[in-house]
Design a protein around this motif. Structure first.
Motif, short mmCIF file in Angstrom:
data_model
loop_
_atom_site.label_atom_id
_atom_site.label_comp_id
_atom_site.label_asym_id
_atom_site.label_seq_id
_atom_site.Cartn_x
_atom_site.Cartn_y
_atom_site.Cartn_z
N LYS A 121 0.82 -1.21 0.00
CA LYS A 121 0.00 0.00 0.00
C LYS A 121 0.85 1.26 0.00
N SER A 122 1.90 1.19 0.79
CA SER A 122 2.70 2.41 0.94
C SER A 122 3.90 2.45 0.01
N GLU A 123 4.31 1.29 -0.49
CA GLU A 123 5.55 1.29 -1.28
C GLU A 123 5.44 0.41 -2.53
N PRO A 124 4.74 0.94 -3.54
CA PRO A 124 4.56 0.18 -4.76
C PRO A 124 5.89 -0.20 -5.41
N GLU A 125 6.85 0.68 -5.32
CA GLU A 125 8.16 0.43 -5.93
C GLU A 125 8.72 -0.91 -5.49
N LEU A 126 8.53 -1.22 -4.21
CA LEU A 126 9.06 -2.46 -3.65
C LEU A 126 8.40 -3.67 -4.30
N ILE A 127 7.08 -3.60 -4.42
CA ILE A 127 6.37 -4.73 -5.03
C ILE A 127 6.78 -4.87 -6.49
N PHE A 128 7.00 -3.74 -7.14
CA PHE A 128 7.49 -3.80 -8.52
C PHE A 128 8.81 -4.55 -8.59
N GLN A 129 9.70 -4.20 -7.69
CA GLN A 129 11.02 -4.84 -7.68
C GLN A 129 10.89 -6.34 -7.45
N ILE A 130 10.02 -6.70 -6.51
CA ILE A 130 9.84 -8.13 -6.23
C ILE A 130 9.23 -8.82 -7.44
N GLN A 131 8.28 -8.15 -8.08
CA GLN A 131 7.68 -8.74 -9.27
C GLN A 131 8.72 -8.93 -10.37
N ASN A 132 9.63 -7.99 -10.48
CA ASN A 132 10.70 -8.12 -11.47
C ASN A 132 11.56 -9.34 -11.18
N LEU A 133 11.83 -9.54 -9.89
CA LEU A 133 12.63 -10.69 -9.50
C LEU A 133 11.95 -11.99 -9.90
N LEU A 134 10.65 -12.03 -9.68
CA LEU A 134 9.90 -13.23 -10.04
C LEU A 134 9.90 -13.43 -11.54
N SER A 135 9.76 -12.33 -12.26
CA SER A 135 9.74 -12.48 -13.71
C SER A 135 11.10 -12.96 -14.19
N THR A 136 12.16 -12.53 -13.51
CA THR A 136 13.49 -13.03 -13.85
C THR A 136 13.56 -14.55 -13.66
N ARG A 137 13.01 -15.00 -12.52
CA ARG A 137 13.07 -16.43 -12.25
C ARG A 137 12.24 -17.20 -13.26
#
Lengths: 228, 228
Positions: A121-137
């Motif tokens: 809720k407060s830090e979309p950037e973080l979720i984006f980063q995590i999503q990027n990591l998953l997409s990498t995997r």
DNA sequence: CGCCTCTTTGAGCTCAATCAAGGTGTGTGG
DNA sequence: CCACACACCTTGATTGAGCTCAAAGAGGCG
């Protein structure tokens, strides 16, 4: 509860957390703990309820699941900076899809699931980063699937190249790997892996002592990628 | 710009959008368009810049990439309700990791990337649903990896079972599949697939006409999953 | 009507699995 | 301290699942 200050600094060292303000990081890791794992320690088991996710701080963990014939299949090797089990956190009643086991002494930051549900809720950037990591995997898995018809030597070359430690100047792998683990990852038999690797050793292409693998002739390894 | 009203209704029919209020859905799909694909039409090519993501409305698309030896490898079969290319949207400068090609006449809702970046602040539930979908796809890939040492018959049985249309009462597959596509997905040769399938047809286990496959003896197919 | 995609069957071969046997190093409990 | 289990590595011999190659028939389409 221990002081998590030093952990924040450690996290900031990882690419995906670089852009996140310390204060947000603190929010993310509240009520978290550092797990110290010994070689072969189980972090979580496939199928069990997922109450936490987390970040690999040091060492390495292998993610594996059982095949139909009861053998372990290694799905992924996780190195420092990797986020584990994040992608199931969004499920209403999540279970771990794979088991995570330490390869040598390792450290893992264990973060309660609820933090994941709150932080976005407060830090979309973080979720984006995590999503990027998953997409990498996911891409790694897809690339491996694209190699399924390749010869064993090609698969081995691809694996070795994908695991070279970018931080070291010599071309050694970032994690210690037994031949068995390589086999379990590539879907091959231990004997076949040994045959290929000892050939390469005799040719001076790679060098191994214990479980540490070093590439001596990278151009040779790369050349194996091309279909003969 | 066409009226997207009927599309909203269509979307609501898919599991992952069920819980999303119509108004939020409208926000998600603003400036979107419905793409009508013919058999073998390319939706996007692996490697090209990713300007849109979207939802499969009807028909099916195959996601593929080139192997080192230049052959197509099918990574995933996408059926209605699937969200495509969502997981790269979070990247700063995203490129499609795979190509998407229509299998028979299909419809795709093409949504601009910017919508993804915006919606997410106001509708967490939606992002969670999409994340769940990705984690499902990741699990499929991981499960397939766990089958890498299995015999071709086992892999084929697993594929067929995973593709049965849950909505139909007879056990027919939800998408038309050529032997070649099956081979490209399983990492096998067309001939091998044909040999297994014609055996099964002779035994009355499955039935095929054109590219439509139907399971006649599900218990037999399931029994192939167990290692002989 | 020629081209292309898809399917089929047979023959032969090859890569990597399996089986077998033995070697090393480490931990551990009697 | 020794014996024993266990994890890991190695080499050789044999075998077989599935690949490649070859050849051909059956739609569909521009």
């Amino acid at each position: 509860m221990k002081d998590l200050g030093p952990i924040l600094t450690e996290l900031s060292g990882f690419e995906i957390f670089k852009k996140i303000p310390k204060q947000k990081l603190a929010e993310l890791v509240k009520n978290s703990e550092v797990v110290l794992s010994e070689h072969r320690d189980l972090l979580y088991r496939a199928g069990s309820a997922a109450s936490f996710f987390g970040v690999v701080l040091s060492g390495a963990y292998k993610l594996s699941k059982l095949s139909l014939s009861g053998e372990d299949v290694i799905v992924h090797f996780s190195t420092p900076g990797d986020v584990l089990a994040a992608f199931v956190m969004a499920h209403p009643n999540p279970h771990y899809p794979v088991s995570a086991t330490a390869m040598g002494p390792s450290r893992f930051l264990k973060i309660p699931r609820s933090n994941y549900l709150e932080i976005w809720k407060s830090e979309p950037e973080l979720i984006f980063q995590i999503q990027n990591l998953l997409s990498t995997r996911m891409n790694i898995l897809q690339d491996q699937k694209a190699l399924q018809k390749a010869s064993l030597a090609q698969k081995l070359a691809a694996l070795i190249l994908s695991l070279v430690d970018k931080k070291s100047d010599d071309l050694s792998l970032s994690i210690p790997l037994t031949r068995k683990e390589i086999a379990e990852n590539l879907g091959a038999s231990v004997e076949s892996i040994i045959r290929i690797m000892s050939d390469w050793s005799k040719l001076g292409i790679i060098q191994t002592n214990e479980q540490q693998i070093k590439i001596l002739k990278p151009e040779k390894v790369v050349s194996f990628l091309n279909p003969s």
